[in-house]
Design an enzyme around this catalytic site. Sequence first.
Site, PDB file in Angstrom:
ATOM      1  NE  ARG A  53      39.344 -44.223 -68.485  1.00 47.06           N
ATOM      2  CZ  ARG A  53      38.192 -43.597 -68.256  1.00 47.06           C
ATOM      3  NH1 ARG A  53      37.924 -42.436 -68.805  1.00 47.06           N
ATOM      4  NH2 ARG A  53      37.289 -44.144 -67.470  1.00 47.06           N
ATOM      5  N   GLY A  54      37.246 -46.387 -70.877  1.00 49.75           N
ATOM      6  CA  GLY A  54      35.863 -46.435 -70.428  1.00 49.75           C
ATOM      7  C   GLY A  54      35.117 -47.382 -71.357  1.00 49.75           C
ATOM      8  CB  ALA A  55      32.974 -50.327 -70.643  1.00 53.34           C
ATOM      9  NE  ARG A  90      42.081 -51.465 -71.120  1.00 51.45           N
ATOM     10  CZ  ARG A  90      41.571 -50.608 -70.236  1.00 51.45           C
ATOM     11  NH1 ARG A  90      40.879 -49.537 -70.656  1.00 51.45           N
ATOM     12  NH2 ARG A  90      41.724 -50.807 -68.930  1.00 51.45           N
ATOM     13  CD  GLN A 193      41.853 -44.797 -64.757  1.00 52.59           C
ATOM     14  OE1 GLN A 193      42.407 -44.749 -63.641  1.00 52.59           O
ATOM     15  NE2 GLN A 193      41.956 -45.863 -65.539  1.00 52.59           N
ATOM     16  CG  ASP A 234      35.047 -51.668 -67.194  1.00 52.11           C
ATOM     17  OD1 ASP A 234      35.493 -51.059 -68.177  1.00 52.11           O
ATOM     18  OD2 ASP A 234      35.015 -51.184 -66.050  1.00 52.11           O
ATOM     19  CG  ASN A 244      33.634 -50.148 -62.339  1.00 53.35           C
ATOM     20  OD1 ASN A 244      33.615 -49.792 -63.509  1.00 53.35           O
ATOM     21  ND2 ASN A 244      33.740 -49.285 -61.330  1.00 53.35           N
ATOM     22  CE  LYS A 245      40.069 -48.799 -63.986  1.00 53.93           C
ATOM     23  NZ  LYS A 245      41.064 -49.540 -64.792  1.00 53.93           N
TER      24      LYS A 245
HETATM   25  O1  MRU Z   1      40.647 -48.751 -67.325  1.00 55.38           O
HETATM   26  P1  MRU Z   1      39.520 -47.822 -67.661  1.00 55.38           P
HETATM   27  O2  MRU Z   1      39.806 -46.411 -67.342  1.00 55.38           O
HETATM   28  O3  MRU Z   1      38.996 -48.029 -69.049  1.00 55.38           O
HETATM   29  O4  MRU Z   1      38.329 -48.304 -66.663  1.00 55.38           O
HETATM   30  C1  MRU Z   1      37.110 -47.661 -66.752  1.00 55.38           C
HETATM   31  C2  MRU Z   1      36.136 -48.106 -65.730  1.00 55.38           C
HETATM   32  O5  MRU Z   1      36.345 -49.014 -64.951  1.00 55.38           O
HETATM   33  C3  MRU Z   1      34.782 -47.443 -65.763  1.00 55.38           C
HETATM   34  O6  MRU Z   1      34.235 -47.390 -64.485  1.00 55.38           O
HETATM   35  C4  MRU Z   1      33.858 -48.240 -66.678  1.00 55.38           C
HETATM   36  O7  MRU Z   1      34.480 -48.469 -67.884  1.00 55.38           O
HETATM   37  C5  MRU Z   1      32.541 -47.597 -66.895  1.00 55.38           C
HETATM   38  S1  MRU Z   1      32.632 -46.262 -67.901  1.00 55.38           S
HETATM   39  C6  MRU Z   1      31.112 -45.688 -68.101  1.00 55.38           C
END
Ligand code: MRU
Length: 352
Positions: A53-55, A90, A193, A234, A244-245
Amino acid sequence: MAASPASLPVVALRWRNARLAILDQTVLPATETWLELDGARDTAAAIARLAIRGAPNIGIAAAYGLAMQVALAPDDDDVADAAQVLKDSRPTAVNLAWAVDRVQAAVLAVAPRARPEVARAEAEAIHAAEDAASATIARLGADFLAGTRRILTHCNTGTLACGGTGSALAVVTELAARAELSVLACETRPLLQGARLTIWELRRAGVPHELLVDGAAAGLMRRGEVDAVIVGCDRVAANGDVANKVGTYAHALAARAAGIPFVVAGPTSTIDAAIASGDEIDIEERDADEVRHAGGTLLTVPGTPCRNPAFDVTPAELVTALVTERGIAAPPTRASVLGLLAVPFGRQSDAA
Ligand code: MRU
């Protein structure tokens, strides 16, 4: 003597012998389990359940997932199907479609027999560029936040989410390497997370930290216990609005009310110049059970209806600076954000 945990590097994915392996993030920090993936379908499944996970890391993994699939079935239709399977995993992080489209375009430009090699090379180039971007983001972000001693962050933006040492968390570890720093890490309900992944990375990096529930952040900011907030992204719209999250927008509002900087860090691969504002960003709505449960324990009455948006949008006007590998947009506006995309890779604008 075994290395102290503080010095053990974090690795989120491994590409060896044209096979992708990922560290299953759904079971961290309790266990470190590596999963071998072998094509587009199981890579997409791993992305959908947040094993990776993470963009930026979603983009990197998807690029490798497509490369593995192209090696198995290089014909146009098979490539298109595999690309769609990955892109459907996603919706919010733009890096997913960006990376898949890049590999697909490179592949379709050559004859089928050359495609496995071309796909592998394109995926590796994306990975290498994200690793390099992380190092520059760390340096520029730490310069921008020089003097910060108490920083708050949300979700996980380290190596587990992004190339290199991360994005926002790379800035944090760089600040900590330069001077005394303490980190407030929000747990980040519902999938935690922050509590599970960010704490695990900060502990390994030896950076002082405290965990807090998401709802405690605003009060601590108001009490003057936070010098700055830093988060990842993201998808960044052309006008500087940031997805973002979920929970990020509340932190931005609290930071503004407290008069402290709210900084967003991420590679330019996360900028979506094709959308004018955050209102156009597709926000992923995830399964209600993620809200009803925590750590496998039911928290509410069985079957309780839930909302579970995985992300929210922070309007550009609440963002102090967008830190990228091609420079800083401070504040982020259509001109400064698109200006970053005009900076050649490997160079930084001096816009900030
Ligand atoms: O749902 P996730 O865990 O993939 O969400 C991740 C985030 O929101 C991060 O802040 C974002 O992807 C940046 S990662 C460098």
